[in-house]
Scaffold this motif. Sequence first.
Motif, short mmCIF file in Angstrom:
data_model
loop_
_atom_site.label_atom_id
_atom_site.label_comp_id
_atom_site.label_asym_id
_atom_site.label_seq_id
_atom_site.Cartn_x
_atom_site.Cartn_y
_atom_site.Cartn_z
N GLN A 1 -113.00 -30.22 1.05
CA GLN A 1 -112.39 -29.87 -0.23
C GLN A 1 -110.88 -30.12 -0.19
OE1 GLN A 1 -113.26 -25.84 -1.32
NE2 GLN A 1 -112.86 -26.16 -3.46
N ASP B 1 -116.19 -31.29 -3.37
CA ASP B 1 -115.20 -31.32 -4.46
C ASP B 1 -114.09 -32.31 -4.11
OD1 ASP B 1 -114.27 -30.63 -6.93
OD2 ASP B 1 -113.34 -28.75 -6.31
N SER C 1 -111.55 -34.09 -7.12
CA SER C 1 -110.81 -33.22 -8.04
C SER C 1 -109.40 -33.72 -8.34
CB SER C 1 -110.75 -31.79 -7.49
OG SER C 1 -110.16 -31.80 -6.19
N GLN D 1 -116.73 -29.69 -9.56
CA GLN D 1 -116.46 -28.79 -10.70
C GLN D 1 -116.64 -29.55 -12.01
OE1 GLN D 1 -115.76 -25.64 -10.37
NE2 GLN D 1 -115.13 -25.41 -8.24
#
Length: 575
Positions: free
Chosen positions: A414, A495, A498, A526
């Motif tokens: 992430q 993720d 992002s 997301q």
Amino acid sequence: MAKLFRFLKPYSSYIGAILVLLFFQAMADLYLPTLMSDIINNGVVNGDSVYIMKIGGFMLLVALGGAVCMISASYLSSRTATGFANDLRKNIFTRAESFSLHEFDKVGTSSMITRTTNDVTQIQQVTVMALRMMIYAPIMAIGGIIMAITKDKQLTWVLAVAIPLLGLVIFFVAKTAIPLFKLMQKKIDKINLVLRENLTGIRVIRAFNRQEDEKVRFEEASIDLTNTAIKVNKMMAVVMPIMMLIMNLTSVSIIWFGGIRIDNGDMQVGDMMAFIQYAMQIMFSFLMLAMMFVLIPRAEASAERINEVLDMEPEIVDPKSADKADKERGYIEFKNVNFSYPGAEQPAIEDITFSARPGETTAIIGGTGSGKSTLISLIPRFYDVQSGSILVDGVDIREMTQENLRSKIGFVPQKAVLFTGTIAENIKYGKEDATDEEVKHASEVAQAADFVSKIKEGYESVIAQGGNNVSGGQKQRLSIARALVRKPEIYIFDDSFSALDFKTDAKLRRALKDETKDATVIIVAQRVSTVMDADRIIVLDEGKIAGIGNHKELLASNEIYREIVSSQLSEEELA
């Protein structure tokens, strides 16, 4: 601390040589006062210049021999101590590499840094001192007492009073210093923690104008350590003059009572001079031991902290024999998986069951804290499941070696992490022997080739510490390229899109489709736009699966997924 001495085994030949050299040095130092006594008694008193020159020359040879032994012993003890420290650091680092994330959380990153650097340095310093002083000082003390008795038995009562007094001072030092030194190491940990948070969080601190608050926080930690250090130094400031006072009073007593014995004809001047030197050698031996006892408590505190790391058994260990795969490469299966973080009241994920096949993209979506990152952290065994099982290629991951399991996975975290080195080196971190063509191809698929080509040095451009000279989006693309160059069976993207704009995100996903067509792809995201085209979307809610299906199926049947979609897409896009 004795537990750590097992790491001195490779240096046993050096230690043997040091013992021999120190023994001969001590013998030389003990012999010199006797030679001086002979010069005074037989040469100076009788006015025999030839005798003085003869014994004086012999004294020079003895002193020279002692000096050679001392220099050689110092060199070997330094080699031994630095090698010992190097082995300790290596073992701490190796053990830390085997820790799960839970064990890192338990010890703390700042504490691990202190243990590997400051604590090992304390042990190294004490080892040098111990090899020199703790061997030399007892030989000198015992030898000095024997030689003093041979010179005059009656005067030894002066030493019988002085030595116990010195012993009491040393005992006081050891008893009061140990707790304070243990406290100092913990307070060094605290300073490291505050400093690390300040350096890594400098952008947030400046954004919220909290520089002054952080200065206060650091100052409090620093003053706390300073006050403890002052306590220790105050104690030492009192102890050293007391020890010197005892030594000087001993000298005065020997001269006083020795003078009386010389006056009575019971003792010669040379013998009294030799006795004073032996008394000083004995006292300095105890002074050396006192210095050791000052350092030992701090080293003992450091040794406890090092042993705590070395004795910590990793929760995640490789099986003795690994099972062979009985299914297609890249096949992942979760069976009733449950996991809770230590001390948590609620499970992070609960009763998770699904499968992901090669050639398919499985997306995981859900609100903040729904357990998405936790779920995928279980696949490479960053943590171990508490119940249920995860199978890769039909084998429970607990029955596979960690190296074998992780070699199948291309993981993009992430938070994109880059290392100091060139762009090419960072991409090759995924595959050490990757060719230049493979590196360029991976960066093209990851949409990194454009910005790399605009940099003057290209793939040889140096990445600063923490990747601070590239943007968040560039970091993510390089992290993705690092996973792609590996050509693994399983891709995990936590993720990882992002920081990308929608255009780059769409181009990247299109390029990934061809690149990963034979692999299993798991995407945590997301953005709905990132997961819409996935073969399977898993909706997580409070650690449980709230729905599984493709975009259309979930849009029609799953309320939670519908809420996520409607919060991101307009009515026209939904239609």
